[in-house]
Write a protein that holds these residues in place. Structure first.
Motif, PDB file in Angstrom:
ATOM      1  N   GLU A 214       7.841  30.519  -2.036  1.00 15.62           N
ATOM      2  CA  GLU A 214       8.912  31.429  -2.476  1.00 15.62           C
ATOM      3  C   GLU A 214      10.223  30.664  -2.656  1.00 15.62           C
ATOM      4  O   GLU A 214      10.938  30.878  -3.644  1.00 15.62           O
ATOM      5  CB  GLU A 214       9.114  32.557  -1.453  1.00 15.62           C
ATOM      6  CG  GLU A 214       7.979  33.558  -1.405  1.00 15.62           C
ATOM      7  CD  GLU A 214       8.093  34.520  -0.234  1.00 15.62           C
ATOM      8  OE1 GLU A 214       9.184  34.596   0.399  1.00 15.62           O
ATOM      9  OE2 GLU A 214       7.092  35.202   0.065  1.00 15.62           O
ATOM     10  N   GLU A 215      10.524  29.780  -1.721  1.00 17.06           N
ATOM     11  CA  GLU A 215      11.759  28.977  -1.808  1.00 17.06           C
ATOM     12  C   GLU A 215      11.710  28.044  -3.019  1.00 17.06           C
ATOM     13  O   GLU A 215      12.716  27.841  -3.698  1.00 17.06           O
ATOM     14  CB  GLU A 215      11.982  28.171  -0.527  1.00 17.06           C
ATOM     15  CG  GLU A 215      12.290  29.003   0.691  1.00 17.06           C
ATOM     16  CD  GLU A 215      13.590  29.775   0.584  1.00 17.06           C
ATOM     17  OE1 GLU A 215      14.564  29.287  -0.022  1.00 17.06           O
ATOM     18  OE2 GLU A 215      13.642  30.898   1.128  1.00 17.06           O
ATOM     19  N   LEU A 216      10.539  27.493  -3.284  1.00 16.43           N
ATOM     20  CA  LEU A 216      10.393  26.603  -4.443  1.00 16.43           C
ATOM     21  C   LEU A 216      10.584  27.371  -5.749  1.00 16.43           C
ATOM     22  O   LEU A 216      11.180  26.850  -6.696  1.00 16.43           O
ATOM     23  CB  LEU A 216       9.032  25.913  -4.417  1.00 16.43           C
ATOM     24  CG  LEU A 216       8.862  24.879  -3.305  1.00 16.43           C
ATOM     25  CD1 LEU A 216       7.413  24.439  -3.198  1.00 16.43           C
ATOM     26  CD2 LEU A 216       9.784  23.692  -3.533  1.00 16.43           C
ATOM     27  N   SER A 217      10.095  28.592  -5.796  1.00 18.44           N
ATOM     28  CA  SER A 217      10.296  29.425  -6.988  1.00 18.44           C
ATOM     29  C   SER A 217      11.778  29.700  -7.201  1.00 18.44           C
ATOM     30  O   SER A 217      12.276  29.637  -8.334  1.00 18.44           O
ATOM     31  CB  SER A 217       9.528  30.740  -6.871  1.00 18.44           C
ATOM     32  OG  SER A 217       8.143  30.471  -6.828  1.00 18.44           O
ATOM     33  N   LYS A 218      12.502  29.981  -6.126  1.00 22.20           N
ATOM     34  CA  LYS A 218      13.956  30.191  -6.226  1.00 22.20           C
ATOM     35  C   LYS A 218      14.651  28.903  -6.679  1.00 22.20           C
ATOM     36  O   LYS A 218      15.577  28.944  -7.491  1.00 22.20           O
ATOM     37  CB  LYS A 218      14.534  30.623  -4.872  1.00 22.20           C
ATOM     38  CG  LYS A 218      14.135  32.002  -4.423  1.00 22.20           C
ATOM     39  CD  LYS A 218      14.737  32.257  -3.033  1.00 22.20           C
ATOM     40  CE  LYS A 218      14.138  33.455  -2.357  1.00 22.20           C
ATOM     41  NZ  LYS A 218      14.644  33.609  -0.964  1.00 22.20           N
ATOM     42  N   ALA A 219      14.204  27.785  -6.144  1.00 24.03           N
ATOM     43  CA  ALA A 219      14.798  26.495  -6.522  1.00 24.03           C
ATOM     44  C   ALA A 219      14.578  26.215  -8.010  1.00 24.03           C
ATOM     45  O   ALA A 219      15.480  25.742  -8.695  1.00 24.03           O
ATOM     46  CB  ALA A 219      14.201  25.372  -5.675  1.00 24.03           C
ATOM     47  N   ALA A 220      13.386  26.536  -8.508  1.00 25.68           N
ATOM     48  CA  ALA A 220      13.086  26.323  -9.929  1.00 25.68           C
ATOM     49  C   ALA A 220      13.948  27.227 -10.807  1.00 25.68           C
ATOM     50  O   ALA A 220      14.325  26.837 -11.915  1.00 25.68           O
ATOM     51  CB  ALA A 220      11.608  26.565 -10.200  1.00 25.68           C
TER      52      ALA A 220
ATOM     53  N   ALA B  73      16.985  28.055 -10.019  1.00 23.49           N
ATOM     54  CA  ALA B  73      18.319  27.449  -9.957  1.00 23.49           C
ATOM     55  C   ALA B  73      18.412  26.212 -10.836  1.00 23.49           C
ATOM     56  O   ALA B  73      19.458  25.949 -11.445  1.00 23.49           O
ATOM     57  CB  ALA B  73      18.675  27.103  -8.515  1.00 23.49           C
ATOM     58  N   ASP B  74      17.338  25.430 -10.913  1.00 25.98           N
ATOM     59  CA  ASP B  74      17.315  24.225 -11.752  1.00 25.98           C
ATOM     60  C   ASP B  74      15.861  23.901 -12.074  1.00 25.98           C
ATOM     61  O   ASP B  74      15.159  23.296 -11.270  1.00 25.98           O
ATOM     62  CB  ASP B  74      17.970  23.050 -11.037  1.00 25.98           C
ATOM     63  CG  ASP B  74      17.989  21.774 -11.875  1.00 25.98           C
ATOM     64  OD1 ASP B  74      17.454  21.765 -13.008  1.00 25.98           O
ATOM     65  OD2 ASP B  74      18.537  20.764 -11.394  1.00 25.98           O
ATOM     66  N   ASN B  75      15.430  24.296 -13.269  1.00 24.04           N
ATOM     67  CA  ASN B  75      14.013  24.102 -13.620  1.00 24.04           C
ATOM     68  C   ASN B  75      13.693  22.678 -14.058  1.00 24.04           C
ATOM     69  O   ASN B  75      12.571  22.396 -14.438  1.00 24.04           O
ATOM     70  CB  ASN B  75      13.576  25.103 -14.683  1.00 24.04           C
ATOM     71  CG  ASN B  75      14.250  24.868 -16.015  1.00 24.04           C
ATOM     72  OD1 ASN B  75      15.171  24.070 -16.123  1.00 24.04           O
ATOM     73  ND2 ASN B  75      13.784  25.580 -17.029  1.00 24.04           N
ATOM     74  N   THR B  76      14.664  21.768 -13.998  1.00 21.98           N
ATOM     75  CA  THR B  76      14.416  20.383 -14.399  1.00 21.98           C
ATOM     76  C   THR B  76      14.328  19.423 -13.214  1.00 21.98           C
ATOM     77  O   THR B  76      14.166  18.222 -13.405  1.00 21.98           O
ATOM     78  CB  THR B  76      15.526  19.881 -15.351  1.00 21.98           C
ATOM     79  OG1 THR B  76      16.775  19.868 -14.649  1.00 21.98           O
ATOM     80  CG2 THR B  76      15.632  20.759 -16.585  1.00 21.98           C
ATOM     81  N   LEU B  77      14.425  19.931 -12.004  1.00 24.15           N
ATOM     82  CA  LEU B  77      14.356  19.083 -10.817  1.00 24.15           C
ATOM     83  C   LEU B  77      12.889  18.792 -10.491  1.00 24.15           C
ATOM     84  O   LEU B  77      12.155  19.645  -9.990  1.00 24.15           O
ATOM     85  CB  LEU B  77      15.061  19.771  -9.641  1.00 24.15           C
ATOM     86  CG  LEU B  77      15.214  18.978  -8.351  1.00 24.15           C
ATOM     87  CD1 LEU B  77      15.993  17.688  -8.579  1.00 24.15           C
ATOM     88  CD2 LEU B  77      15.901  19.821  -7.291  1.00 24.15           C
ATOM     89  N   ALA B  78      12.472  17.586 -10.786  1.00 15.84           N
ATOM     90  CA  ALA B  78      11.067  17.202 -10.671  1.00 15.84           C
ATOM     91  C   ALA B  78      10.511  17.375  -9.263  1.00 15.84           C
ATOM     92  O   ALA B  78       9.338  17.767  -9.095  1.00 15.84           O
ATOM     93  CB  ALA B  78      10.890  15.754 -11.118  1.00 15.84           C
ATOM     94  N   ASP B  79      11.308  17.126  -8.252  1.00 18.99           N
ATOM     95  CA  ASP B  79      10.815  17.208  -6.872  1.00 18.99           C
ATOM     96  C   ASP B  79      10.372  18.612  -6.486  1.00 18.99           C
ATOM     97  O   ASP B  79       9.540  18.777  -5.589  1.00 18.99           O
ATOM     98  CB  ASP B  79      11.881  16.696  -5.899  1.00 18.99           C
ATOM     99  CG  ASP B  79      12.037  15.180  -5.977  1.00 18.99           C
ATOM    100  OD1 ASP B  79      11.096  14.505  -6.447  1.00 18.99           O
ATOM    101  OD2 ASP B  79      13.100  14.679  -5.576  1.00 18.99           O
ATOM    102  N   ILE B  80      10.888  19.620  -7.154  1.00 17.76           N
ATOM    103  CA  ILE B  80      10.433  20.993  -6.902  1.00 17.76           C
ATOM    104  C   ILE B  80       8.950  21.103  -7.248  1.00 17.76           C
ATOM    105  O   ILE B  80       8.152  21.636  -6.482  1.00 17.76           O
ATOM    106  CB  ILE B  80      11.247  22.015  -7.729  1.00 17.76           C
ATOM    107  CG1 ILE B  80      12.697  22.048  -7.263  1.00 17.76           C
ATOM    108  CG2 ILE B  80      10.616  23.406  -7.665  1.00 17.76           C
ATOM    109  CD1 ILE B  80      13.627  22.823  -8.186  1.00 17.76           C
ATOM    110  N   TYR B  81       8.584  20.570  -8.403  1.00 13.87           N
ATOM    111  CA  TYR B  81       7.200  20.668  -8.874  1.00 13.87           C
ATOM    112  C   TYR B  81       6.260  19.760  -8.081  1.00 13.87           C
ATOM    113  O   TYR B  81       5.094  20.095  -7.893  1.00 13.87           O
ATOM    114  CB  TYR B  81       7.143  20.381 -10.374  1.00 13.87           C
ATOM    115  CG  TYR B  81       8.076  21.305 -11.126  1.00 13.87           C
ATOM    116  CD1 TYR B  81       7.817  22.678 -11.193  1.00 13.87           C
ATOM    117  CD2 TYR B  81       9.234  20.841 -11.706  1.00 13.87           C
ATOM    118  CE1 TYR B  81       8.685  23.546 -11.838  1.00 13.87           C
ATOM    119  CE2 TYR B  81      10.107  21.697 -12.361  1.00 13.87           C
ATOM    120  CZ  TYR B  81       9.826  23.046 -12.425  1.00 13.87           C
ATOM    121  OH  TYR B  81      10.698  23.899 -13.053  1.00 13.87           O
ATOM    122  N   VAL B  82       6.788  18.651  -7.590  1.00 14.31           N
ATOM    123  CA  VAL B  82       5.982  17.794  -6.712  1.00 14.31           C
ATOM    124  C   VAL B  82       5.641  18.562  -5.439  1.00 14.31           C
ATOM    125  O   VAL B  82       4.485  18.578  -4.996  1.00 14.31           O
ATOM    126  CB  VAL B  82       6.723  16.482  -6.374  1.00 14.31           C
ATOM    127  CG1 VAL B  82       6.013  15.715  -5.268  1.00 14.31           C
ATOM    128  CG2 VAL B  82       6.866  15.614  -7.618  1.00 14.31           C
TER     129      VAL B  82
END
Length: 189
Positions: A140-146, A148-157
């Protein structure tokens, strides 16, 4: 008292005044040329990048004692705490960082604002939840982070690493591919 003694006392008083004035002038000049405390934040970031987590924790704990409203300090301390396995403390500090960051966003009149992006704060909170075994909350936190910034690669990692233990290799592969789309050099992806 003799005239000579009075003159000596006057001379001593003038000398003391000059010394006091010089000391005050030196103290004022020293504060102008003193390094700003934000160097501590940069030093903590450097310590974290070298995996010197304990040094970063100590530095940020000292920094926070004088700057308790600084979200960036709590963020760095959270990253370092997570690095040494202090997962509960890391979650507590990132929660504080997020709360303080929200206060800075609400009160626009403040002259300073957080230098940590919201996506990085949410990503760190997701990592803390993952380390504590709260994978659903982490996602859920990662979805919120994406958002906020869908280009931050570490979210998807991080998402990919959550999909893999669930045997969702398609989800894992898709999110790792997305991470590489935004950062081709991301070793973890």
């Amino acid at each position: 008292a003799s005239k000579k003694q009075i003159l000596n006392i006057g001379y001593i008083m003038k000398t003391l005044q000059k010394i006091t004035y010089s000391a005050l002038l030196f103290a004022f000049a020293s504060t102008i040329n003193a390094k700003p405390k934000t160097d501590d934040l940069a030093t903590a970031a450097a310590e974290i990048s070298k995996s010197n987590y304990t040094a970063a924790i100590n530095l940020m704990t000292s920094y926070i004692s004088n700057h308790e409203m600084e979200p960036q300090a709590y963020y760095y301390r959270s990253v370092a705490e997570l690095g040494i396995g202090e997962n509960d403390l890391a979650l507590k500090d990132i929660d504080l960082a997020i709360q303080l960051d929200k206060k800075f966003q609400i009160v626009k009149k403040l002259s300073k604002s957080s230098k940590i992006k919201q996506a990085d704060l949410l990503l760190q909170r997701a990592k803390c939840h993952r380390a504590l075994g709260n994978t659903e909350t982490a996602m859920e936190e990662l979805s919120k982070a994406a958002l906020a910034d869908n280009t931050l690669a570490d979210i998807y990692v991080e998402m990919g690493e959550l999909y893999a233990p669930r045997n969702d290799f398609k989800g894992s592969d898709t999110t790792f591919a997305k991470a590489l789309r935004y950062d081709r050099t991301n070793y973890n992806a």
